[in-house]
Design a protein around this motif. Sequence first.
Motif, short mmCIF file in Angstrom:
data_model
loop_
_atom_site.label_atom_id
_atom_site.label_comp_id
_atom_site.label_asym_id
_atom_site.label_seq_id
_atom_site.Cartn_x
_atom_site.Cartn_y
_atom_site.Cartn_z
N GLY A 104 0.79 -1.21 0.00
CA GLY A 104 0.00 0.00 0.00
C GLY A 104 0.83 1.27 0.00
O GLY A 104 0.53 2.22 -0.71
N GLN A 105 1.91 1.26 0.78
CA GLN A 105 2.70 2.48 0.93
C GLN A 105 3.83 2.57 -0.09
O GLN A 105 4.18 3.67 -0.53
CB GLN A 105 3.28 2.55 2.34
N TYR A 106 4.40 1.44 -0.44
CA TYR A 106 5.57 1.48 -1.32
C TYR A 106 5.38 0.67 -2.62
O TYR A 106 6.35 0.37 -3.32
CB TYR A 106 6.81 0.95 -0.57
N GLY A 107 4.14 0.31 -2.90
CA GLY A 107 3.87 -0.48 -4.10
C GLY A 107 4.28 0.23 -5.38
O GLY A 107 4.69 -0.42 -6.35
N ALA A 108 4.19 1.57 -5.40
CA ALA A 108 4.56 2.30 -6.62
C ALA A 108 6.03 2.09 -6.97
O ALA A 108 6.40 2.11 -8.15
CB ALA A 108 4.30 3.80 -6.40
N ILE A 174 13.03 7.20 -4.89
CA ILE A 174 11.69 7.69 -4.54
C ILE A 174 11.81 9.03 -3.83
O ILE A 174 12.82 9.32 -3.19
CB ILE A 174 10.92 6.70 -3.65
N THR A 175 10.74 9.84 -3.96
CA THR A 175 10.64 11.11 -3.23
C THR A 175 9.45 11.02 -2.30
O THR A 175 8.34 10.69 -2.75
CB THR A 175 10.46 12.29 -4.20
N MET A 176 9.69 11.25 -1.02
CA MET A 176 8.63 11.13 -0.03
C MET A 176 8.17 12.52 0.42
O MET A 176 8.96 13.46 0.53
CB MET A 176 9.16 10.36 1.19
N HIS A 177 6.86 12.63 0.70
CA HIS A 177 6.30 13.85 1.29
C HIS A 177 5.18 13.44 2.22
O HIS A 177 4.25 12.73 1.83
CB HIS A 177 5.76 14.79 0.20
N ALA A 178 5.28 13.88 3.46
CA ALA A 178 4.29 13.56 4.49
C ALA A 178 4.09 12.05 4.60
O ALA A 178 2.96 11.56 4.76
CB ALA A 178 2.96 14.26 4.16
N GLY A 179 5.18 11.31 4.49
CA GLY A 179 5.12 9.86 4.66
C GLY A 179 4.59 9.09 3.47
O GLY A 179 4.35 7.89 3.58
N ARG A 180 4.41 9.75 2.33
CA ARG A 180 3.89 9.07 1.14
C ARG A 180 4.80 9.32 -0.05
O ARG A 180 5.45 10.37 -0.15
CB ARG A 180 2.47 9.54 0.82
N VAL A 405 14.41 -1.21 4.58
CA VAL A 405 15.38 -0.71 5.56
C VAL A 405 15.29 0.81 5.71
O VAL A 405 15.37 1.55 4.73
CB VAL A 405 16.81 -1.12 5.16
N GLY A 406 15.07 1.24 6.94
CA GLY A 406 15.02 2.68 7.25
C GLY A 406 13.68 3.32 6.99
O GLY A 406 13.47 4.48 7.36
N LEU A 407 12.76 2.60 6.34
CA LEU A 407 11.48 3.21 5.98
C LEU A 407 10.28 2.49 6.58
O LEU A 407 9.31 3.14 6.99
CB LEU A 407 11.33 3.23 4.44
#
Length: 478
Positions: A104-108, A174-180, A405-407
Amino acid sequence: MPSASCATTVVLQALAAGEPSQLLPAREQMAFTLGFHIIIVPFGVAFTFLMLLANHRGLRRGDEQAMLLARRWSKVAAVLFAVGAVSGTVLTFELGILWPGLMGQYGAAFGFPFAIEGIFFFLEAIFMSFYIYGWDRLTPWAHFWSGVPVVISSLGGASAVVAANAWMNQPGGITMHAGRIVDVSPAKVFFNGAFWFETIHMLLAAYIVAGFVVAGVYAAGMLKGRQDAYHRTGFLIGFVVAAVTVPVQIFVGDLVARQVFDSERAKFAAIELLPDSGDHVPETLGGVLIDGKVRYGLPIPDMASLLAGFRPSTHIDGLDAIPAPVRPSDAGVSIVHLAFDVMVGASMVLLALSVWFAWLWWRHRRVPTNVWFLRCAALSGVVALVSLESGWVVTEVGRQPWTVVGLLLTRDAVTTHGNLWPFFGATTIIYVGVGTGALLVLRALRRRWAAQGDEDVQVPYGPEAPAVSAASPEGRTP
């Protein structure tokens, strides 16, 4: 075996302590299905290459025994391809069912390599069909070349899956913003920092496993007195491919360990069973971590520092450098360390066997018939499989408690649905059924070949067709 059962219970309880109740069955199910599937992978990746080697030898030299091997191996490859497709598909569903936090969070990002793997899978399936049904329907060399894309596609597919695993070890792109995730660079996701090391290591392992398993089958036959050209050729093709690959794999494995030392310090500390940071670190053979202390190991002074940085003064981060909330458990560290020892030890055994083969070949210029060598060769496939499984334990358990790892922690990736044990039980029944069915089919094929002594035997779902003979004018039997 009450003591073994007790030890297993202690390990499982230690792993499960303080975690969601559904995490243990989810982990166990993933470990079981991955452990099953990884046994099949080398035959999809490398066995088809051995099949083409036999095919090529049959065509170039008019070697009917090699051609017979290629024909039979193509049927075995088809059976194992079907088993791999089933077990791999179940794994894909498990990722979504057991680990919705990951998908759900990292499927992209995580799903991108699997999309590439899907393309290679379809290509492999298509050309595998051409090759299987092409016997006696294509010209000999056209048929041979129809098998080349099978080998290439299997390499590409395996590389894509390993890319996804490598991304979980060293996420990037990947670029994350507000945990997404708000942006994904597909190239950086695929060719992440661990990609080349893990991929080459895995592909070489596949060739070693497939080669030694094939050689082991024919070595067992030679021990029973079947030292004919058919068995010698089958043994030689498998063993030479594996024996040549082993020293390359050991060199690459050393590079992988150094890359882990540079980029995955928690995993490296677990591999070295190192609770405290420091220099002049010893290499500990065996042993476990109990209450944060190393027990029962055999230390070799300065060796870990020397291997990691070529100097005894090389500093290595221990587990104390890892923040306590994400520090791996003693049980997990011990599992990673022992698995690494088993992997390296098995590789050394296979290297020694390869050197033994080279020495016997240099002396006699023929396939060795030494009984003790053949006995060891017959077991080489099992040793190679143990090494392969141990390597994946190092990779997967060594990443814990992280999924990415780390995420993303594993406890945050697991499903919130409870009572997963019935699902685990149903999956186990499916895999046992598929594995048993495959063994029965392979056993039936072996019995038919032994009974009839020729190749006029078809796979259960294959077309009726006469055997191919490279010695005939057009590469066909009348």
